[in-house]
Design an enzyme around this catalytic site. Sequence first.
Site, short mmCIF file in Angstrom:
data_model
loop_
_atom_site.label_atom_id
_atom_site.label_comp_id
_atom_site.label_asym_id
_atom_site.label_seq_id
_atom_site.Cartn_x
_atom_site.Cartn_y
_atom_site.Cartn_z
CB ALA A 61 -0.92 0.00 1.21
N GLY A 106 0.26 -5.45 0.53
CA GLY A 106 -0.86 -5.53 -0.39
C GLY A 106 -0.52 -6.22 -1.69
CD GLU A 109 -2.94 -8.05 2.46
OE1 GLU A 109 -3.67 -8.30 3.43
OE2 GLU A 109 -2.57 -6.90 2.16
CD GLU A 129 0.87 -6.26 5.56
OE1 GLU A 129 0.26 -6.26 4.48
OE2 GLU A 129 1.59 -7.22 5.95
#
Length: 255
Positions: A61, A106, A109, A129
Amino acid sequence: MTLSLEVSEGVGTIRLDRPPMNALDIASQDRLRELAVEAADRADVRAVVLYGGEKVFAAGADIKEMQAMDHAAMVVRSRALQDSFTAVARIPKPVVAAVTGYALGGGCELALCADYRIAADNAKLGQPEILLGLIPGAGGTQRLSRLIGPSRAKDLIFTGRMVKAEEALALGLVDRVVPAAEVYEQAFAWAAGLAQGPAIALRGAKECVDAGLESDIDTGLTIERNWFAGLFATEDRESGMRSFIEEGPGKAKFA
């Protein structure tokens, strides 16, 4: 536009293009959802490749954007974030991630939303994270643990460490490791081969596996049974069986 959908030979490539690291900001997340819905709906898209380019898949992100958000803002945004990735996971067609370079946070993911992952030999994947005082928020705690098992997922999530391609392969995080120059070519070939297959049966197979994993075995078997019987109403089933009887296995041509 930082993301695009290009279609060739029945394969839709969702291309991330936000240099230098394909960081997934809010605009990119929203665009990802739009393109996933478009790929799902378009009849000329029969399989999908997720691709970030030759150098990097996606490094996560946009941290600067997230740093400016408070709790109230993220309560609102977190659902839209998850919905964007879920839209990719729910594309009712075969989806392959072509992973080059970094696939972190992300980015990892997003790769988890694919049905199959082909990684470059220089790829590095992880969920870092925890190093920001956070946890994965776009499906990582759920999809990673379902893919590689809870203890292995916890190791990656608790430590935030990156794994290289060969370890990712050993963990089951990726399915194939190839030279970096061949990643997209091999991912496209995987998708193109399936694009020639029976679209409704492939849709049913994907739904049976995915929905079955979220259910008890009796419910999963019911889902499978209903799809199996329902496919006897399709032209693909008729042509597939006719071809098998007349020509032998593996020669059927599907519409």
